[in-house]
Design an enzyme around this catalytic site. Structure first.
Site, PDB file in Angstrom:
ATOM      1  CG  HIS A 165      37.345  16.164  60.167  1.00  0.00           C
ATOM      2  ND1 HIS A 165      37.615  16.729  58.953  1.00  0.00           N
ATOM      3  CD2 HIS A 165      37.112  14.853  59.917  1.00  0.00           C
ATOM      4  CE1 HIS A 165      37.523  15.812  58.006  1.00  0.00           C
ATOM      5  NE2 HIS A 165      37.218  14.659  58.572  1.00  0.00           N
ATOM      6  CG  ASP A 372      38.474  25.901  64.143  1.00  0.00           C
ATOM      7  OD1 ASP A 372      38.007  24.767  63.975  1.00  0.00           O
ATOM      8  OD2 ASP A 372      38.003  26.926  63.619  1.00  0.00           O
TER       9      ASP A 372
HETATM   10  C1  GDG Z   1      35.335  20.996  61.411  1.00  0.00           C
HETATM   11  C2  GDG Z   1      36.436  21.458  62.378  1.00  0.00           C
HETATM   12  C3  GDG Z   1      37.982  21.659  60.428  1.00  0.00           C
HETATM   13  C4  GDG Z   1      30.571  28.496  56.678  1.00  0.00           C
HETATM   14  N1  GDG Z   1      29.615  29.414  56.617  1.00  0.00           N
HETATM   15  C5  GDG Z   1      28.975  29.243  55.471  1.00  0.00           C
HETATM   16  C6  GDG Z   1      29.535  28.183  54.805  1.00  0.00           C
HETATM   17  N2  GDG Z   1      30.533  27.722  55.571  1.00  0.00           N
HETATM   18  C7  GDG Z   1      31.421  26.617  55.238  1.00  0.00           C
HETATM   19  C8  GDG Z   1      32.802  27.142  55.013  1.00  0.00           C
HETATM   20  C9  GDG Z   1      33.674  25.990  55.394  1.00  0.00           C
HETATM   21  C10 GDG Z   1      32.834  25.226  56.403  1.00  0.00           C
HETATM   22  O1  GDG Z   1      31.510  25.698  56.303  1.00  0.00           O
HETATM   23  C11 GDG Z   1      33.305  25.470  57.826  1.00  0.00           C
HETATM   24  O2  GDG Z   1      34.479  24.765  58.045  1.00  0.00           O
HETATM   25  P1  GDG Z   1      35.479  25.066  59.243  1.00  0.00           P
HETATM   26  O3  GDG Z   1      36.725  24.329  58.999  1.00  0.00           O
HETATM   27  O4  GDG Z   1      35.706  26.524  59.315  1.00  0.00           O
HETATM   28  O5  GDG Z   1      34.746  24.626  60.585  1.00  0.00           O
HETATM   29  P2  GDG Z   1      33.848  23.358  61.161  1.00  0.00           P
HETATM   30  O6  GDG Z   1      32.500  23.295  60.559  1.00  0.00           O
HETATM   31  O7  GDG Z   1      33.866  23.543  62.623  1.00  0.00           O
HETATM   32  O8  GDG Z   1      34.634  22.048  60.742  1.00  0.00           O
HETATM   33  C12 GDG Z   1      37.391  22.368  61.648  1.00  0.00           C
HETATM   34  C13 GDG Z   1      36.878  21.049  59.583  1.00  0.00           C
HETATM   35  O9  GDG Z   1      35.987  20.243  60.350  1.00  0.00           O
HETATM   36  C14 GDG Z   1      37.445  20.210  58.454  1.00  0.00           C
HETATM   37  O10 GDG Z   1      38.287  19.221  58.932  1.00  0.00           O
HETATM   38  O11 GDG Z   1      38.673  22.604  59.657  1.00  0.00           O
HETATM   39  O12 GDG Z   1      38.427  22.770  62.514  1.00  0.00           O
HETATM   40  O13 GDG Z   1      35.883  22.119  63.498  1.00  0.00           O
HETATM   41  O14 GDG Z   1      33.914  25.191  54.286  1.00  0.00           O
HETATM   42  O15 GDG Z   1      32.887  27.555  53.674  1.00  0.00           O
HETATM   43  N3  GDG Z   1      29.124  27.770  53.606  1.00  0.00           N
HETATM   44  C15 GDG Z   1      28.091  28.431  53.040  1.00  0.00           C
HETATM   45  N4  GDG Z   1      27.452  29.447  53.665  1.00  0.00           N
HETATM   46  C16 GDG Z   1      27.864  29.888  54.858  1.00  0.00           C
HETATM   47  O16 GDG Z   1      27.262  30.819  55.412  1.00  0.00           O
HETATM   48  N5  GDG Z   1      27.669  28.050  51.834  1.00  0.00           N
END
Ligand code: GDG
Length: 729
Positions: A165, A372
């Site tokens: 990921h 990212d």
């Molecule tokens: C890893 C990789 C890759 C965020 N703030 C809140 C919240 N979130 C949720 C978002 C989103 C998830 O968390 C974050 O996903 P990201 O993709 O932005 O980042 P990582 O956690 O670093 O994920 C990344 C991912 O894996 C998938 O393969 O995209 O690059 O680093 O879904 O909605 N959810 C809630 N409250 C928040 O304040 N409920």
């Protein structure tokens, strides 16, 4: 089909307060994605429940196991020490910073690595409890990169997929990892390794080539007995969940509250886990610059920063929180007034309704990670917007940028660029905003998270078809038994064995002294060739001096230089008097290449010239070989000289001299009722081609072949030879 998902965290986290356990959905990209897979899937999920086992009584563990089981989840319990070294240590202090190009934050400790391996074994143990013959196993992410290899050893026939990921860094970064070999070997236990972007897949293949010397072609890494596919699956989101969110009364209520709070101010939104890879500090500084350059926007905008608590036990994250909060205070102090706070900062995980209300109301989403893997927040913002306007400003360094060319893309370190992009975004006509959003929405709605998972699983299952074909080709114990029975009852037997790579493993130095046959092998060959009605020949590319030195005193036939020389009944005879005039020009080209290629060497035989590159750095060898092939093909065009790619060799020899002619000569007019021929490279294909269909032809290792069967290794060939000699009296 049963799907076993294995990830560090289960989609459900357990906490304990006042002696009481509670269960709630885990934060993070993966859990969000996989929890949308839908009820149609027959899957079980194996992972850590998010609490140290030191805090749990036996009764707690039982309760956790039972509650999780109701959701098809199976816990791997980890102690506080394991969490500190495996999770906070190797995963989040070594791999995470390094793979996100934060060399200065990367810490290498042997204790971290040891625990990482031990924990992988705990995961293996749990997987083995649930895996059946038919289970398809899908391992996720950087915390479990060595698990595919452990599983492969225990479950050789199961389909195993791995998805990373986070970014796979370029070779120049990856090579810094002390355990770079073991980690790559770990990943190569899988049948399919998935990445978010082509760049990551490419970096992975380049590292397997340069570090392990594994060739690759057409998005696959070639191993001895199989091919590991590396492919691209950009993760999607649960599109409808976000697109329909605005209909929910709870979301409407949150949206109204936001509007009420911010009035007519335009909202710029920033949402991430509080992680240094997300570029939050740089973003704040870019916003500061924007405020400096654009006093006209003061009091008309607000930057809403949601920093989701993450890995607070790791030093770098504690430090980042301090720095972020200081920067927020500084900027608010510098530009704010009694009636305006430029940055609204919250360090918390928002409930879903509040998050999507913010997505819906934000005029601009400012998502500028320094690195990212993908970034789901950017996709969620687009999906939530529906028919409303909004501008996404996204970092070029996030995987998502590849998929969203209609977004405004910025370099996350370029504060001037980000400030400029903000200015443009705030002025972009609403029609244009909607047009761009619409194109992106159409794309994201198709390749959503379910398509993503289905696509990965389909591709993984597809390797099943290829695997089945491979199993048919393998010399199974049953076929081997038949072969031995046929050998035993035959009256006239012919055994043709290649030498290097077949009866002995390749050695780094091609000179004869280092590839000497063992006394045990000599004993077996002598015994086999002594059996009545049996003719045995070593059919090799080696010069006759080498074969004579090793086997000269033994009573079997020898073929040297792929047929250039043959020794039958004690006397060597040449294939003919081949012209030598082609050698001089070619030698010159080879010498020039060798001078510029440390580790390469030239071997001259009576009939051929060989360029050896086994000891050359794999990447350099790859480049040099390509240019040598190019240069020599020009020179050899319309000549009788052909080029053969052997195992880490390029051999130039007259076309007329080959193992096919040699094998045909050895067969002569005799009618054999048992023929066995074993070889490992392209020159042996000629030998297989000369034999009748009834012959047992075996290729060592993988690769397209005319042989009927494959054996995986020299060791397996030696076992077969030993079993054959054992059936003789
Ligand atoms: C890893 C990789 C890759 C965020 N703030 C809140 C919240 N979130 C949720 C978002 C989103 C998830 O968390 C974050 O996903 P990201 O993709 O932005 O980042 P990582 O956690 O670093 O994920 C990344 C991912 O894996 C998938 O393969 O995209 O690059 O680093 O879904 O909605 N959810 C809630 N409250 C928040 O304040 N409920």
């Amino acid at each position: 089909m049963q799907l076993l998902i294995v990830s560090n965290r289960l989609p459900i986290s357990v906490t304990k307060a006042g002696g009481k356990l509670s269960f709630k959905p885990s934060p993070g990209g993966l859990a969000t994605a996989m929890s949308s897979l839908g009820k149609g899937w027959n899957y079980s999920w194996i992972g850590w429940p998010g609490i140290a086992s030191d805090e749990l009584t036996a009764q707690d563990k039982l309760q956790i196991t039972q509650e999780l089981q109701a959701h098809n989840c199976y816990p791997v319990f980890l102690t506080a020490k394991q969490i500190a070294n495996f999770y906070e240590g190797y995963s989040n202090t070594t791999i995470w910073p390094l793979f996100h190009y934060f060399q200065s934050l990367t810490k290498y400790r042997s204790g971290f690595w040891e625990e990482y391996q031990k924990v992988a074994k705990l995961f293996r143990k749990e997987v083995l409890k649930h895996a059946t013959e038919k289970s398809l196993i899908w391992v996720h992410d950087y915390q479990l990169m060595t698990l595919p290899r452990l599983l492969r050893d225990a479950l050789p026939h199961n389909l195993i997929g791995f998805f990373l990921h986070i970014p796979f860094p370029s070779y120049e970064i990856y090579r810094l990892l002390p355990e770079r070999k073991a980690v790559l070997e770990g990943l190569l236990g899988a049948d399919l390794v998935g990445f978010h972007t082509y760049d990551y897949a490419d970096h992975f293949m380049s590292s397997t080539l340069r570090i392990l010397g594994r060739d690759n072609k057409l998005s696959g890494v070639i191993l001895k007995d199989r091919i590991v596919r590396a492919d691209v699956f950009p993760i999607g989101i649960d599109y409808r969940k976000f697109a329909n969110a605005h209909k929910s009364p709870a979301v409407k209520k949150e949206a109204a509250a936001l509007r009420n709070h911010f009035g007519s101010r335009r909202i710029i939104l920033s949402v991430d886990r509080l992680d240094y890879s997300k570029g939050i500090l740089e973003r704040l500084e870019a916003f500061e610059l924007f405020l400096e350059n654009n006093p006209g926007y003061h009091k008309k905008i607000v930057l809403v920063v949601i920093a989701v608590p993450s890995r607070a036990e790791v030093d770098a994250y504690r430090q980042l929180r301090e720095n972020t909060e200081q920067a927020v205070s500084r900027i608010n102090g510098k530009f704010g007034s009694v009636d305006w706070t430029p940055i609204s900062y919250q360090y918390k995980n928002l409930p879903f309704e509040q998050l999507v209300a913010l997505y819906g109301e934000a005029d601009v989403a400012l998502i500028t990670p320094l690195r990212d893997g993908m970034n789901l927040v950017a996709k969620e913002y687009i999906a939530t917007k529906g028919r409303r306007s909004g501008v996404l400003i996204v970092s070029e360094m996030a995987g998502v940028a590849d998929e969203l060319p209609e977004a405004t893309r910025v370099n996350p370190s370029d504060k001037v660029g980000i400030a400029g992009a903000l200015e443009t975004a705030l002025q972009l006509p609403s029609v244009e905003q909607k047009r761009r959003l619409h194109v992106m929405q159409t794309r994201l709605s198709k390749y959503n998270v379910v398509r993503w998972a289905e696509d990965f699983i389909e591709q993984l299952s597809d390797t099943q078809t290829k695997k089945t074909a491979r199993d048919i080709d393998t010399l199974t114990p049953q076929i081997q038994e038949q072969l031995i029975a046929d050998f035993r009852k035959a009256k006239r037997r012919l055994l043709l064995f290649d030498y290097d790579g077949t009866l002995t493993n390749f050695v780094s130095n091609p000179r004869p002294a280092s590839a000497k046959p063992s006394p045990a092998l000599l004993g077996m060959l002598t015994k086999l060739s002594g059996a009545p009605g049996t003719k045995l020949a070593i059919v090799s590319g080696r010069p006759k001096t080498a074969l004579e030195g090793w086997f000269g005193k033994l009573p079997f036939s020898l073929v040297a230089e792929h047929g250039g020389w043959t020794k039958v009944d004690g006397a060597w005879t040449p294939a003919g008097t081949a012209a030598q005039d082609w050698k001089a020009g070619l030698r010159l080209v080879l010498e020039q290449a060798t001078e510029r290629t440390p580790g390469a060497l030239i071997e001259e035989k009576d009939y051929s010239l060989v360029w050896h590159y086994r000891n050359v750095t794999p990447h350099l060898a790859y480049v040099r070989k390509a240019s040598l092939l190019h240069d020599t093909q020009k020179q050899l065009k319309n000549s009788e000289i052909e080029t053969f790619e052997g195992s880490k060799t390029l051999e130039f020899k007259p076309r007329a001299i080959n193992k096919k002619t040699a094998a045909a000569k050895l067969i002569g007019k005799t009618k054999y009722d048992f023929i066995l021929s074993i070889g490992d490279d392209n020159t042996d294909e000629d030998m297989f081609a000369a034999l009748p269909e009834s012959a047992y032809t075996i290729r060592v290792g993988r690769g397209a072949s005319q042989a009927r069967y494959h054996l995986a290794s020299v060791e397996q060939v030696l076992m077969l030879v030993s079993e054959l000699s054992a059936v003789l009296p």
